[in-house]
Design an enzyme around this catalytic site. Structure first.
Site, PDB file in Angstrom:
ATOM      1  N   LYS A  61     -25.287  28.918 -27.739  1.00  0.00           N
ATOM      2  CA  LYS A  61     -26.507  29.349 -27.043  1.00  0.00           C
ATOM      3  C   LYS A  61     -27.514  29.906 -28.050  1.00  0.00           C
ATOM      4  O   LYS A  61     -28.700  29.567 -28.008  1.00  0.00           O
ATOM      5  CB  LYS A  61     -26.150  30.403 -25.998  1.00  0.00           C
ATOM      6  CG  LYS A  61     -27.268  30.649 -25.008  1.00  0.00           C
ATOM      7  CD  LYS A  61     -26.828  31.575 -23.894  1.00  0.00           C
ATOM      8  CE  LYS A  61     -27.983  31.816 -22.929  1.00  0.00           C
ATOM      9  NZ  LYS A  61     -27.648  32.769 -21.888  1.00  0.00           N
ATOM     10  N   ASP A  62     -27.042  30.774 -28.964  1.00  0.00           N
ATOM     11  CA  ASP A  62     -27.948  31.302 -29.989  1.00  0.00           C
ATOM     12  C   ASP A  62     -28.457  30.179 -30.881  1.00  0.00           C
ATOM     13  O   ASP A  62     -29.605  30.205 -31.323  1.00  0.00           O
ATOM     14  CB  ASP A  62     -27.225  32.349 -30.843  1.00  0.00           C
ATOM     15  CG  ASP A  62     -27.123  33.691 -30.119  1.00  0.00           C
ATOM     16  OD1 ASP A  62     -28.001  33.984 -29.300  1.00  0.00           O
ATOM     17  OD2 ASP A  62     -26.159  34.435 -30.383  1.00  0.00           O
ATOM     18  N   GLU A  95     -52.488  45.309 -38.452  1.00  0.00           N
ATOM     19  CA  GLU A  95     -51.914  44.080 -37.942  1.00  0.00           C
ATOM     20  C   GLU A  95     -51.591  44.255 -36.458  1.00  0.00           C
ATOM     21  O   GLU A  95     -51.355  45.367 -35.987  1.00  0.00           O
ATOM     22  CB  GLU A  95     -50.632  43.759 -38.722  1.00  0.00           C
ATOM     23  CG  GLU A  95     -50.916  43.298 -40.133  1.00  0.00           C
ATOM     24  CD  GLU A  95     -51.293  41.834 -40.189  1.00  0.00           C
ATOM     25  OE1 GLU A  95     -52.465  41.529 -39.917  1.00  0.00           O
ATOM     26  OE2 GLU A  95     -50.436  40.999 -40.501  1.00  0.00           O
ATOM     27  N   SER A 155     -21.013  44.066 -25.845  1.00  0.00           N
ATOM     28  CA  SER A 155     -22.387  43.825 -25.390  1.00  0.00           C
ATOM     29  C   SER A 155     -22.572  44.272 -23.947  1.00  0.00           C
ATOM     30  O   SER A 155     -21.643  44.191 -23.140  1.00  0.00           O
ATOM     31  CB  SER A 155     -22.703  42.336 -25.493  1.00  0.00           C
ATOM     32  OG  SER A 155     -22.558  41.890 -26.815  1.00  0.00           O
ATOM     33  N   HIS A 208     -20.220  46.687 -31.310  1.00  0.00           N
ATOM     34  CA  HIS A 208     -18.906  46.093 -31.082  1.00  0.00           C
ATOM     35  C   HIS A 208     -17.882  47.095 -30.569  1.00  0.00           C
ATOM     36  O   HIS A 208     -16.797  46.692 -30.161  1.00  0.00           O
ATOM     37  CB  HIS A 208     -18.397  45.407 -32.362  1.00  0.00           C
ATOM     38  CG  HIS A 208     -19.011  44.053 -32.567  1.00  0.00           C
ATOM     39  ND1 HIS A 208     -20.343  43.885 -32.804  1.00  0.00           N
ATOM     40  CD2 HIS A 208     -18.477  42.803 -32.534  1.00  0.00           C
ATOM     41  CE1 HIS A 208     -20.605  42.596 -32.934  1.00  0.00           C
ATOM     42  NE2 HIS A 208     -19.491  41.915 -32.768  1.00  0.00           N
TER      43      HIS A 208
END
Lengths: 177, 427, 278
Positions: free
Chosen positions: B247-248, B291, B223, B219
């Protein structure tokens, strides 16, 4: 007018989308809460069979039911008389001995060994233990005394010792739960 | 916050005003993920993966706390307690599968998030700190996932623990005592299982802490975006709420759909059957693999088959495996390009799509394959490219390549023109 | 400076890899890996379908009961089923009384109520299937030095587990002449049995399903070896995951809801962004 309808339709979709997210949130809470309640193996183990053939009048044993003690007591005729003498209406939790036993088996007093005050195990089922001033059970934690029908007579406990669901599967075997 | 046109938090309700004076938590939220955080308007879907990673972390912590309620970290019963959870606890199977597949989902999301960073140069100034904290999160995730995989105490758990702690045995002089110290014994046993459980429960909360720092550091400059051109004016941005929440939000729905499909219909396909066999210290499974999310690094570990001068092959492999991640810490200083986004770096872009991505694909594949030819040779070539890419190609290419002309601003990139551009001095 | 260091470190790793690659390549071309009998003759499990397969799969309770019968009459002599309790059998459609009777037919380790000594007592529904051997050493001693594995999770503990169980049970045969010709040292040792579906081709377990009619099914199904193998494999799918049906059913409800919610979310997203070009 058309403009306004459009706006309303849009608001509706946004509200619907947020509501769907809310429904999803509630849906997630269901398994989250339910996973903490008793699991299948615990529920399956919630009945217990007790052989009572060896209990002489005046004696009691502690069995285990749902990981808690159960007192199985073979009352003597004097103890039964004592219990029936009490004026039921004077009791904190009015119940007769007959209501707390099975018909024809009034000498078998089967109760949870869990004090109704805060859950301690009262004394009186073991040989030589303090039975309290009413000859039944005595809880050492906060001094609740129960009589020969395991009814609360003195001390802070609000209720009589709980009688669990049980049945006689034969003259010598009791199935609790 | 950082941009002068950011909306200011204005509490209207008296209670919120009172709250704002005493503890301005709503203000913090508003400025972080609310209307007070201006975000470039041109983010593509690759920018959703940061938010999705946060969702994954939440899923893992919530389901993990539930799993811990029914688990006992003791080698005698650990395997049985997991089976008990799955069979007898209400919805236990759901939590088990969600937690196991949640780890995989978390890594899918995080790999996309990281490679988004590689392509768009998200690690470059002024976001170096965001990147460094991100690499720390990735390392913590790997440690957490590894220890979590040990807890069910199946065959793969046991042998994974043995092999991975064995890596530390490769370190000269202190290796063997270090390995014993890590395990609290000569082989994985109760001591190891208990400390792994303790740390597996602790580390996610450490991750939460570093995630807070990661977002805080983000921040400060704000972004990044697909053009790599920094925000200039208000028309370059939209407020996080409602635009990016929406959107998220729908991206979370799509993610949840895919995740649920895996959990409910293919819950074991990413796991290994051998982990349904209780741990047996006397018998190693025929084919042990970690894994899937560790495969690229496992492939790098196994690619070093020969002693190199006086460095034993085993040590080389360990150095390379850790080095392969540690090199990410240095990216902000290895990449000298004045341009961030790969879209405007024609040469770098080619190396990314035709070098790094195929090399990673090969490493992923070979890490899960048996340690036999030709897989080892494939992973050697891919690993060679991997190191060359970050340590040789990137520094050289970024210094010599001629980037494409950048748009003047995000607004221009989106709308085709920006009124501000005519007023600005030509660059 | 940073870049020169970086290139040097890069060269260090790449040269070391080239060195490993070069020697590996040389060995690979000059000494091709020897073929092994396991590699040449091991077979993948056969194709076999079960009622519980697929996203809509459901258990066939009749089949599970038959499979349980095979386990009880054949497998349970050597193989434990330690994660399954008798009470779980109610899920196969047995009544409470039947489960009680089944449980009572097994003896489980318990305590003599009078002496306090450990004793074998009749099972009750809350008990788990008893282990046929006291411990691994006893199991080894009785089984030609091999421990019969627990079967509760068998179909999850092998690749393509249900088909593997079925194939293994029906896959016993004589060693192919070709195998003996090319790999004479791979001749099945005495006491072991050849089975191409087993990872190393020879296993200690003698063919457990020896002939048709070995188990007498109550529902009239003909108990061929093939049928018994399929039934017991189906039963072991259930023992490995009794919640399989519930998982799939819940899955459809969840997916349906999520699809709806995601479409709403997408529409809402389009709405909110409708005034912003991006």
């Amino acid at each position: 007018m058309a403009e306004e309808d459009g706006v309303r339709r849009r608001d509706f979709i946004n509200i619907a989308a947020v509501s769907a997210a809310g429904v999803a949130g509630v849906g997630v809470v269901v398994p989250l809460v339910s996973q903490m309640s008793a699991s299948a193996d615990v529920l399956a183990a919630s009945s217990t069979e007790v052989d009572i053939s060896a209990i002489q009048p005046g004696q009691a044993i502690k069995a285990v039911f749902r990981k808690q003690p159960v007192f199985v007591r073979n009352l003597t005729p004097e103890e039964i008389k004592e219990a029936n003498k009490v004026d039921v209406s004077s009791l904190r939790d009015p119940e007769t001995l007959a209501e707390r036993t099975k018909e024809g088996k009034e000498n078998w007093l089967i109760t949870m060994g869990v004090c109704t005050h805060l859950g301690c195990v009262p004394l009186g089922a073991g040989e030589g233990e303090n039975k309290g001033e009413f000859g039944g059970y005595f809880c050492p934690c906060h001094g609740s005394s129960y009589d020969t029908a395991a009814r609360i007579r003195k001390g802070p406990a609000p209720k009589n010792l709980e009688v669990p669901e049980y049945e006689f599967t034969s003259d010598t075997v009791v199935k609790i739960g | 916050m950082s941009f002068p046109w950011a909306n200011e938090y204005k509490p209207s309700h008296p209670f919120m005003k009172w709250m704002d004076e005493k503890l301005p938590l709503p203000r913090l939220v508003y400025n972080s993920v609310g209307g007070g955080y201006p975000v470039p308007r041109n983010l593509n879907y690759f920018w959703n993966f940061g938010f999705l990673a946060l969702i994954c972390l939440t899923i893992q912590i919530v389901t993990g706390i539930v799993m811990a309620m029914h688990y006992a970290a003791n080698t005698a019963v650990a395997f049985d307690t997991i089976e008990h959870t799955v069979r007898d606890v209400n919805w236990g199977w759901l939590f088990r599968y969600a937690h196991a597949n949640g780890a995989s989902a978390f890594f899918v999301v995080i790999y996309i998030h990281i490679f988004r960073g590689f392509y768009y140069g998200s690690y470059k100034a002024p976001r170096e700190m965001v990147w460094l904290l991100g690499v720390v999160i990735f390392l913590l995730m790997m440690a957490t996932a590894f220890m979590g995989y040990v807890l069910p105490w199946g065959q793969m758990s046991f042998w994974g623990a043995k092999v991975i702690t064995g890596l530390f045995g490769a370190i000269p002089l202190v290796g063997e005592p270090l390995q014993q110290w890590l395990l609290g014994g000569f082989a994985p046993d109760n001591a190891a299982l208990n400390r792994f459980f303790s740390l597996h429960y602790l580390l996610p909360f450490v991750i939460v802490g570093v995630v807070v720092l990661h977002i805080w550091a983000l921040h400060i400059p704000g972004s990044s975006n697909p053009t790599g051109v920094e925000v200039k004016t208000e028309s370059d941005t939209v407020p996080f709420y409602p635009y990016y929440i929406a959107k998220d939000g729908w991206a979370v729905g799509a993610f949840a759909f895919l995740f649920a499909a895996a959990v409910f219909f293919f819950p074991n396909s990413l796991g290994h059957p051998d982990n349904y066999i209780p741990a047996n210290p006397m018998s190693t499974p025929a084919h042990i693999v970690p894994e899937w999310y560790f495969w690229p690094f496992y492939a790098i570990l196994r690619a070093f088959t020969q002693d190199f001068f006086f460095i034993p092959a085993k040590l080389m492999g360990v150095l390379a495996m850790f080095g392969a991640i540690l090199v990410w810490f240095f990216l902000p200083w290895l990449d000298k390009s004045p341009v961030r986004s790969g879209s405007y770096r024609p040469t770098y872009k080619k190396f990314f799509w035709f070098g790094l991505i195929p090399a990673m694909a090969v490493l992923f594949y070979c890490g899960g394959a048996p340690a036999a030819e030709p897989y080892v040779m494939f992973s050697q070539i891919a690993a060679l490219y991997y190191f060359a890419h970050f340590l040789i190609i990137l520094p050289i290419v970024s210094a010599i390549e001629k980037p494409l002309p950048l748009p003047y601003s995000i607004t221009e990139a989106v709308l085709g023109k920006d009124d501000g551009a005519e007023l600005a001095p030509t660059a | 400076m940073a870049r020169i260091l970086s290139i040097l470190v890069g060269l260090f790793f790449t040269v070391a890899l080239l060195w490993s690659f070069g020697l590996g390549f040389y060995t690979w071309t000059t000494e091709p890996a020897a073929a092994t009998a396991e590699h040449e003759f091991h077979l993948h499990p056969k194709n076999v379908h079960f009622a519980s397969d697929g996203p809509f799969g459901k258990f066939d309770n009749q089949q599970l009961q038959r499979g349980f019968q095979v386990y009880k009459e054949v497998c349970s002599a050597c193989h434990s089923l330690s994660h399954v309790a008798f009470r779980d059998l109610e899920q196969l459609g047995y009544s409470e009384a039947e489960v009680k009777a089944i449980a009572a037919g097994f003896t489980v380790p318990g305590t003599d109520p009078n002496t306090g000594e450990s004793a074998m007592v009749p099972g009750s529904p809350t008990d788990y299937f008893p282990k046929p051997f006291a411990n691994d050493i006893a199991a080894r001693a009785a089984n030609n030095n091999a421990v019969p594995p627990d079967l509760s999770l068998m179909t999850k503990a092998r690749h393509n587990g249900p088909a593997y169980v079925y194939s293994l049970l029906t896959g016993y045969r004589d060693q192919p002449a070709e195998l003996l010709k090319h790999f004479p040292e791979a001749k099945t040792p005495p006491g072991l049995h050849y089975n191409p579906y087993f990872a190393n081709l020879n296993l200690a377990m003698a063919p457990p399903l020896s002939g048709d009619g070995q188990v007498e099914y109550g529902d009239g199904t003909k108990s061929t070896v093939d049928q018994m193998a399929k039934d017991v494999a189906a039963f072991l799918i259930w023992t490995a995951e009794p919640t399989l049906e519930k998982r799939k059913q819940t899955g459809w409800a969840v997916l349906g809801f999520l699809l709806f919610a995601t479409i709403l979310g997408y529409m809402s997203y389009r709405n909110i962004w409708s005034d912003k070009k991006h």
